[in-house]
Design a protein around this motif. Sequence first.
Motif, short mmCIF file in Angstrom:
data_model
loop_
_atom_site.label_atom_id
_atom_site.label_comp_id
_atom_site.label_asym_id
_atom_site.label_seq_id
_atom_site.Cartn_x
_atom_site.Cartn_y
_atom_site.Cartn_z
N ASP A 220 -11.11 -21.06 -33.50
CA ASP A 220 -11.31 -21.50 -32.12
C ASP A 220 -11.61 -20.30 -31.22
N ALA A 221 -11.67 -20.53 -29.93
CA ALA A 221 -12.07 -19.47 -28.99
C ALA A 221 -11.09 -18.30 -28.98
N GLU A 222 -9.84 -18.55 -29.36
CA GLU A 222 -8.83 -17.48 -29.37
C GLU A 222 -8.59 -16.93 -30.78
N ARG A 223 -9.47 -17.27 -31.70
CA ARG A 223 -9.43 -16.78 -33.08
C ARG A 223 -8.26 -17.35 -33.88
N PHE A 224 -7.80 -18.54 -33.50
CA PHE A 224 -6.86 -19.26 -34.34
C PHE A 224 -7.65 -20.20 -35.24
N LEU A 225 -7.19 -20.38 -36.46
CA LEU A 225 -7.83 -21.33 -37.36
C LEU A 225 -7.39 -22.73 -37.00
N ALA A 226 -8.34 -23.63 -36.89
CA ALA A 226 -8.06 -24.98 -36.42
C ALA A 226 -8.87 -26.00 -37.22
N ASP A 227 -8.35 -27.23 -37.23
CA ASP A 227 -9.11 -28.35 -37.77
C ASP A 227 -9.30 -29.37 -36.66
#
Length: 293
Positions: A220-227
Amino acid sequence: MTHLIYTYCNANKGDQLVNDWLYSLHRHVDLTDIDVMVIDFGLTESQCARLRDQGRVQLWPGQADARMSNIQYRELSAFLATHQNYDQICYSDCGDVIFQSDISNLFHQSPDLFKAVIEPEFNFGLHRITLGVSDVRPECLPEIAKTLGLKPTANCGFLIGPATKMGAIWETYSSMCRSAARHGTDQLLINYLLHRDGFAELPRRFNFVTFLNGEAFHYDAERFLADNAGIIPVVHNAGRYDFARTIARFGYRRGRIKPPAYYNGIRLFYWVLGSLYVAASTTQNALKAKRGP
């Protein structure tokens, strides 16, 4: 009672243990009533000092005389024999796992059972073909094969269970195996226990294994991995070798997802292997049924 989150490591992955695994654990997991322990299979003095500086990290000296992923359960059993104040234990890989949100509530779910995440794309057949079963005593293999069958297996790089059950894993391993040399034998024996005794299945997001996983995920925009549901609590960039891992230069809020053609090719290869195994097993079972008892 106090809970325990633990892992094992040597110098090779020691920096990732400190900078990514432990950092993300402290950043996101409520460690109230939770201790952290690391089995030291050869960390450097600098890495040990940094672990101690983080606070509340216990180091347990391990003897690296076989495959570490297998014998770490021997070390856990020895640790629990002298530390009997824990009721629930969580094991987590450290070289390829990061935490992105709190998982402490999982300790309170189904407290009498193992808790694990099923990896739908993997099973006993694929384990036998790709990882091998030579550690297992030949006379014990039919029982394991019958118990697991064609059912999908759990990925045990993130596993929670009562201290008594976690501490007893090594006893089962020792009774059913003649060595501890092969990568993944621990997974095979733990899955045998899960399917023999029953377990609570956790949502996939609590051990989101990127290897063979066809579900979409992204940074995501903050560099967290997301689904599609948002930030993934536990990301597991599994793969025995780095070339097979879906995310290159993986770590906390860093990494690069490889091109789809690359990881889809690996998934296709494993799907073909799995399909061939299912077809062969089905044919064999049909022949046995035709011959009769």
